[in-house]
Write a protein that holds these residues in place. Structure first.
Motif, PDB file in Angstrom:
ATOM      1  N   VAL A  38       0.774  -7.724   4.073  1.00 34.95           N
ATOM      2  CA  VAL A  38       0.470  -6.270   3.838  1.00 34.95           C
ATOM      3  C   VAL A  38       1.766  -5.429   4.387  1.00 34.95           C
ATOM      4  O   VAL A  38       2.622  -5.237   5.893  1.00 34.95           O
ATOM      5  CB  VAL A  38      -0.189  -5.829   4.237  1.00 34.95           C
ATOM      6  N   VAL A  39       2.296  -4.989   3.115  1.00 26.87           N
ATOM      7  CA  VAL A  39       2.932  -3.828   4.029  1.00 26.87           C
ATOM      8  C   VAL A  39       2.785  -2.780   3.080  1.00 26.87           C
ATOM      9  O   VAL A  39       2.228  -2.030   2.252  1.00 26.87           O
ATOM     10  CB  VAL A  39       4.364  -4.362   2.877  1.00 26.87           C
ATOM     11  N   THR A  40       2.676  -0.947   3.772  1.00 29.21           N
ATOM     12  CA  THR A  40       1.943  -0.080   4.008  1.00 29.21           C
ATOM     13  C   THR A  40       3.311   1.153   4.225  1.00 29.21           C
ATOM     14  O   THR A  40       4.085   1.281   5.101  1.00 29.21           O
ATOM     15  CB  THR A  40       0.865   0.281   4.943  1.00 29.21           C
ATOM     16  N   ILE A  41       3.702   1.903   3.237  1.00 28.14           N
ATOM     17  CA  ILE A  41       4.352   2.702   3.110  1.00 28.14           C
ATOM     18  C   ILE A  41       3.998   3.961   3.145  1.00 28.14           C
ATOM     19  O   ILE A  41       2.715   4.504   2.684  1.00 28.14           O
ATOM     20  CB  ILE A  41       5.218   2.826   1.909  1.00 28.14           C
ATOM     21  N   GLU A  42       4.146   5.133   4.324  1.00 28.49           N
ATOM     22  CA  GLU A  42       4.370   6.919   4.603  1.00 28.49           C
ATOM     23  C   GLU A  42       5.194   7.632   4.460  1.00 28.49           C
ATOM     24  O   GLU A  42       6.568   7.271   5.185  1.00 28.49           O
ATOM     25  CB  GLU A  42       2.938   7.050   5.629  1.00 28.49           C
ATOM     26  N   ILE A  43       5.266   8.762   3.816  1.00 26.90           N
ATOM     27  CA  ILE A  43       6.285   9.192   3.218  1.00 26.90           C
ATOM     28  C   ILE A  43       6.685  10.505   4.422  1.00 26.90           C
ATOM     29  O   ILE A  43       7.234  11.048   4.642  1.00 26.90           O
ATOM     30  CB  ILE A  43       6.176  10.320   2.196  1.00 26.90           C
ATOM     31  N   GLU A  55       0.965  -1.153  -0.029  1.00 24.61           N
ATOM     32  CA  GLU A  55      -0.233  -0.065   0.130  1.00 24.61           C
ATOM     33  C   GLU A  55       1.081   1.080  -0.025  1.00 24.61           C
ATOM     34  O   GLU A  55       1.639   1.520   0.906  1.00 24.61           O
ATOM     35  CB  GLU A  55      -1.089   0.045   1.214  1.00 24.61           C
ATOM     36  N   ILE A  56       0.732   2.564  -0.812  1.00 21.42           N
ATOM     37  CA  ILE A  56       1.182   3.255  -1.164  1.00 21.42           C
ATOM     38  C   ILE A  56       0.719   4.503  -0.511  1.00 21.42           C
ATOM     39  O   ILE A  56      -0.623   4.716  -0.819  1.00 21.42           O
ATOM     40  CB  ILE A  56       1.592   3.714  -2.645  1.00 21.42           C
ATOM     41  N   LEU A 104      -6.774  -4.382   5.323  1.00 20.64           N
ATOM     42  CA  LEU A 104      -6.045  -5.951   4.463  1.00 20.64           C
ATOM     43  C   LEU A 104      -6.193  -6.730   5.435  1.00 20.64           C
ATOM     44  O   LEU A 104      -5.698  -7.469   4.866  1.00 20.64           O
ATOM     45  CB  LEU A 104      -5.116  -4.514   3.679  1.00 20.64           C
ATOM     46  N   THR A 105      -5.008  -6.191   6.166  1.00 24.12           N
ATOM     47  CA  THR A 105      -4.514  -6.873   6.738  1.00 24.12           C
ATOM     48  C   THR A 105      -5.725  -7.487   7.847  1.00 24.12           C
ATOM     49  O   THR A 105      -4.583  -9.105   8.189  1.00 24.12           O
ATOM     50  CB  THR A 105      -3.625  -6.089   8.313  1.00 24.12           C
ATOM     51  N   HIS A 106      -6.637  -7.538   8.008  1.00 23.42           N
ATOM     52  CA  HIS A 106      -7.399  -8.350   8.938  1.00 23.42           C
ATOM     53  C   HIS A 106      -7.796  -9.966   7.580  1.00 23.42           C
ATOM     54  O   HIS A 106      -8.429 -10.740   8.232  1.00 23.42           O
ATOM     55  CB  HIS A 106      -9.100  -7.443   9.233  1.00 23.42           C
ATOM     56  N   ARG A 108      -0.153  -7.710  -6.031  1.00 21.22           N
ATOM     57  CA  ARG A 108      -1.234  -6.340  -6.084  1.00 21.22           C
ATOM     58  C   ARG A 108      -0.115  -4.662  -5.248  1.00 21.22           C
ATOM     59  O   ARG A 108       0.445  -5.173  -4.467  1.00 21.22           O
ATOM     60  CB  ARG A 108      -2.184  -5.897  -4.776  1.00 21.22           C
ATOM     61  N   ILE A 109      -0.816  -3.336  -5.959  1.00 21.54           N
ATOM     62  CA  ILE A 109      -0.432  -3.013  -4.787  1.00 21.54           C
ATOM     63  C   ILE A 109      -1.326  -2.039  -4.918  1.00 21.54           C
ATOM     64  O   ILE A 109      -2.614  -1.412  -6.550  1.00 21.54           O
ATOM     65  CB  ILE A 109       1.168  -1.512  -5.997  1.00 21.54           C
TER      66      ILE A 109
END
Length: 386
Positions: free
Chosen positions: A139-144, A118-119, A130-132, A182-183
């Motif tokens: 699930v990997v999520t990115i935050e700037i 996830e971006i 998504l994690t649930h 998926r992205i």
């Protein structure tokens, strides 16, 4: 959750399912992961019709806070990249409206065993859903924004749904964790990063809000990754806050028209206000104009005393055009610069009309590995660069 709040949230879930916005397999996650668990004490509900916001503080108005948290509307959670604590110049982080969240998750079409990148973590709610559904190791999520990322990390941990939260520029993706199935991006894009294409498995899917600088609106694109890049259709209109590196770089009206319109060429047009602007907030014609008139930004002023100016600004030079609609009077057009922008806009409008006034779902996007982007109508063979 209190019983009344739980019932309100459940009612929203059933409404989303009945409308088709949420597929049945997402209902368990919806009920188990309420949006309220991922919201700050203060947020600003955004009225989609008026564009206005109001401040809601849980400490002083807990019932209002809970009601808005369970409503199908977007909630602004940060202004001006965190430099301010109240409404400022630009909202820069939010909790998307549940309808949009679940329609995008439907486009993503995750299956058991998929790994998702996830971006744009934001509040963390989308990552939690998504994690649930898939599990924390999927699930990997990115935050700037480091502060936004830290808050989301805390909320995910409190909900026992903490996977991997990375603090970095999402355009880089996560090469160490690739390949992904998926992205999904939860911030608006003007260019699909090439790194994402390299980090998705063959026949994997990228779902993202994409648009042009013609306006602030986006459309959700669903790209399927192949050997030469990725291609796929747009599904519907949306509007997201833009990724920081791809925000509109616009010097403002005065940089283009410092001395007024007196020195510009002047003419009239038969194009009507309704023909150019339509009647709704999201208009496929405006999306089409952005696709067909490159490197152009459009601003539509409020109507005053029966007059409304619409401006067009070239983003690679100082070309500009203005069309002034006046009730009961001829419509005047001014143009200046190397590009005759009004002629480009009217040609694009006629093209859209001649094509049968296609909606968003007849358009698509192809992105090659070298970063080239082509929009298309109906099939990828009918394409042009954007």
């Amino acid at each position: 959750m209190a019983l009344a709040v739980r019932e309100e949230w459940s009612a929203l879930g059933h409404s989303l399912q009945e409308s088709g916005a949420m597929s049945p397999e997402w209902m368990p996650s919806f009920l188990a992961v309420p949006r309220s668990a991922f919201l700050p004490e203060v947020f600003w509900p955004f009225d989609m019709d008026t564009g206005k916001v109001m401040e809601v503080d849980r400490r002083t108005a807990p019932e209002d806070w809970e009601s808005f948290a369970s409503a199908d509307m977007p909630l602004v959670t940060q202004w001006d990249d965190g430099e301010g604590h109240g409404p400022g110049k630009m909202p820069t982080s939010s909790a998307s409206m549940p309808t949009v969240v679940f329609r995008m998750l439907g486009d993503l079409d995750v299956q058991h065993g998929h790994r998702v990148l996830e971006i744009g973590t934001g509040t963390g709610w989308n990552a939690a859903l998504l994690t649930h559904r898939l599990g924390p190791d999927r699930v990997v999520t990115i935050e700037i924004d480091s502060n936004v990322a830290a808050a989301a990390r805390d909320r995910l941990a409190a909900a026992d749904l903490l996977g991997t939260v990375l603090t970095r520029d999402g355009a880089l993706g996560d090469p160490a964790g690739a390949p992904y199935d998926r992205i999904i991006a939860t911030a608006g894009l003007r260019q699909i990063p090439g790194a994402w294409l390299e980090q998705v498995r063959r026949q994997g899917v990228i779902v993202a809000p994409w648009g042009t600088h013609f306006g602030n609106e986006d459309a959700i694109v669903r790209l399927t990754v192949g050997p030469e890049g990725a291609s796929g259709p747009f599904t519907r209109a949306a509007e997201f806050m833009k990724v920081r590196a791809q925000r509109l770089a616009f010097d403002g009206h005065s940089a283009y028209v410092p001395d007024g319109v007196g020195g510009a060429s002047r003419s009239t047009t038969e194009v009507t206000e309704a023909e150019l602007l339509g009647s709704g907030r999201f208009e496929a014609r405006t999306f089409a104009l952005g696709l067909r008139v490159p490197d152009c930004h459009c601003t539509v002023a409020d109507k005053r005393d029966g007059a409304r100016p619409v401006w067009f600004f070239g983003l690679t030079d100082r070309s500009w055009a203005c069309v002034m609609f006046r009730d009961g009077r001829p419509t005047t057009v001014w143009q200046s610069g190397d590009r005759e922008l009004w002629h480009e806009v009217t040609a694009a409008l006629r093209w859209w009309q001649d094509a049968g006034e296609p909606g968003y779902d007849r358009f698509g996007l192809t992105v090659t590995k070298d970063g080239a982007q082509h929009a298309w109508l109906d099939t990828p063979e009918n394409s042009w660069p954007v």
